[in-house]
Design an enzyme around this catalytic site. Structure first.
Site, PDB file in Angstrom:
ATOM      1  N   SER A  15       0.837  -1.203   0.000  1.00 45.51           N
ATOM      2  CA  SER A  15       0.000   0.000   0.000  1.00 45.51           C
ATOM      3  C   SER A  15       0.868   1.248   0.000  1.00 45.51           C
ATOM      4  CB  SER A  15      -0.919   0.017   1.232  1.00 45.51           C
ATOM      5  OG  SER A  15      -0.145   0.085   2.424  1.00 45.51           O
ATOM      6  N   ASP A  36       4.892  -7.629   3.261  1.00 47.37           N
ATOM      7  CA  ASP A  36       3.873  -6.907   4.008  1.00 47.37           C
ATOM      8  C   ASP A  36       3.119  -7.910   4.875  1.00 47.37           C
ATOM      9  OD1 ASP A  36       2.046  -4.816   4.837  1.00 47.37           O
ATOM     10  OD2 ASP A  36       2.511  -3.809   2.945  1.00 47.37           O
ATOM     11  N   ASP A  59       5.403  -9.831   9.387  1.00 49.85           N
ATOM     12  CA  ASP A  59       5.230  -8.667  10.251  1.00 49.85           C
ATOM     13  C   ASP A  59       6.628  -8.139  10.547  1.00 49.85           C
ATOM     14  OD1 ASP A  59       4.989  -6.949  12.458  1.00 49.85           O
ATOM     15  OD2 ASP A  59       3.341  -8.088  13.328  1.00 49.85           O
ATOM     16  N   VAL A  60       6.885  -6.876  10.251  1.00 48.93           N
ATOM     17  CA  VAL A  60       8.252  -6.362  10.393  1.00 48.93           C
ATOM     18  C   VAL A  60       8.742  -6.358  11.834  1.00 48.93           C
ATOM     19  CG1 VAL A  60       8.210  -4.966   8.291  1.00 48.93           C
ATOM     20  CG2 VAL A  60       7.464  -3.951  10.472  1.00 48.93           C
ATOM     21  N   SER A 148      10.733  10.660   8.505  1.00 52.36           N
ATOM     22  CA  SER A 148       9.632  11.623   8.462  1.00 52.36           C
ATOM     23  C   SER A 148      10.189  12.979   8.850  1.00 52.36           C
ATOM     24  CB  SER A 148       8.536  11.210   9.452  1.00 52.36           C
ATOM     25  OG  SER A 148       7.630  12.279   9.679  1.00 52.36           O
ATOM     26  N   TYR A 161       7.162   8.714  18.148  1.00 54.67           N
ATOM     27  CA  TYR A 161       7.293   8.637  16.693  1.00 54.67           C
ATOM     28  C   TYR A 161       8.499   9.458  16.231  1.00 54.67           C
ATOM     29  CZ  TYR A 161       5.850   8.934  11.755  1.00 54.67           C
ATOM     30  OH  TYR A 161       5.792   8.868  10.389  1.00 54.67           O
ATOM     31  N   LYS A 165      11.779   8.013  14.255  1.00 50.84           N
ATOM     32  CA  LYS A 165      12.110   8.488  12.911  1.00 50.84           C
ATOM     33  C   LYS A 165      13.444   9.239  12.904  1.00 50.84           C
ATOM     34  CE  LYS A 165       8.597   6.925  10.557  1.00 50.84           C
ATOM     35  NZ  LYS A 165       8.795   5.887   9.507  1.00 50.84           N
ATOM     36  N   PHE A 194       1.674  12.677   3.495  1.00 49.82           N
ATOM     37  CA  PHE A 194       1.407  12.069   2.193  1.00 49.82           C
ATOM     38  C   PHE A 194       0.020  11.449   2.181  1.00 49.82           C
ATOM     39  CE2 PHE A 194       5.462  13.140   0.886  1.00 49.82           C
ATOM     40  CZ  PHE A 194       5.734  12.669  -0.400  1.00 49.82           C
ATOM     41  N   THR A 196      -1.598   8.841   2.094  1.00 49.97           N
ATOM     42  CA  THR A 196      -1.579   7.407   2.345  1.00 49.97           C
ATOM     43  C   THR A 196      -2.301   7.131   3.659  1.00 49.97           C
ATOM     44  OG1 THR A 196       0.510   7.525   3.557  1.00 49.97           O
ATOM     45  CG2 THR A 196       0.646   7.152   1.186  1.00 49.97           C
TER      46      THR A 196
END
Length: 255
Positions: A15, A36, A59-60, A148, A161, A165, A194, A196
């Protein structure tokens, strides 16, 4: 590195920016392996890409599962030349709220999902790339990670987050130095907002509010625009060890 006939792994390729990147590089003649979640549209994406593209569910945050998925991708295609890692995510939560301090487990979860998972992908991808015969320029592989702009000016509630990042951005130069003797480059893209995920279906008013601080264009970025930058990174051997902001000149305000 030329894209045609190279094997590309896209983690998060079912995605958003990952899917756009898989489509763009496949369109340039690359053979793509999509990684994914098992519940994702990865199988459908691989079928749409054609050209021998494959889907490898994982799953990462599952280190062993990622190792297995990458090994299966390399076995299926014979090598790994380019890796693009877009998997990750976050939620907004202040350090202190009416319920008390932010749970440490929540901080750890976001760092695990974004930073630790990215490094795990990187180390395994680099190992597979190290086995390649170098091309005429001495290059064996290219890794592109996703940070990000929150890494540089995180908003209120983004402490976990932003930390994760920022870690991804901070790894770029050191990792490039570690892997340079093997002919493996490492780059990071730091997107702004973005179109998404949850933002994909947001109204124009919401998008306008969120992007009002951008210089131009004042809109959400498009997944294809991320993919175009990844293609440029892969093709240009002098791009190494740095983080490129992809943000239309936007700087996040505190909120």
């Amino acid at each position: 590195m030329e894209v045609a006939k190279k094997v590309v792994v896209v983690a998060g390729g079912a995605s958003g920016m990952g899917r756009a990147t898989a489509r763009t590089l496949a369109g340039q003649g690359a053979v793509v392996a999509v990684l994914d979640l098992p519940s994702s549209a990865g199988a459908d994406v691989a079928a749409e890409l054609g050209g021998g593209a494959t889907f490898h569910p994982c799953d990462v945050t599952d280190a062993e599962g990622v190792e297995t998925a990458l090994a299966e991708a390399v076995e299926a295609h014979g090598a790994l030349h380019v890796a693009v890692n877009t998997a990750g995510g976050g939620v907004s939560r202040r350090i202190i709220s009416k319920d008390g301090p932010m749970p440490l487990a929540e901080f750890r979860r976001l760092v695990e999902l974004n930073l630790v998972a990215t490094f795990n992908l990187d180390r395994l991808q680099a190992w597979h790339m190290s086995r390649n015969e170098p091309d005429e320029g001495g290059e064996r592989g290219v890794i592109v990670n996703t940070s990000s702009i929150a890494a540089f000016e995180g908003q209120i509630g983004q402490v976990a987050y932003s930390a994760a990042k920022a870690g991804i951005a901070g790894m770029s130069l050191t990792m490039a130095r570690d892997l340079g003797s093997l002919g493996i480059r490492v780059m990071t893209v730091a997107p702004s907002l973005f179109a998404t995920g949850a933002l994909e279906g947001a109204s124009e008013d919401v998008i306008a509010t969120l992007t009002k601080d951008a210089a131009f264009p004042k809109r959400a970025g498009l997944p294809d625009e991320y993919a175009w930058l990844v293609e440029a990174v892969v093709r240009n051997p002098m791009l190494n060890g740095q983080t490129i902001r992809l943000d239309g000149g936007q700087r996040f305000a505190p909120r």
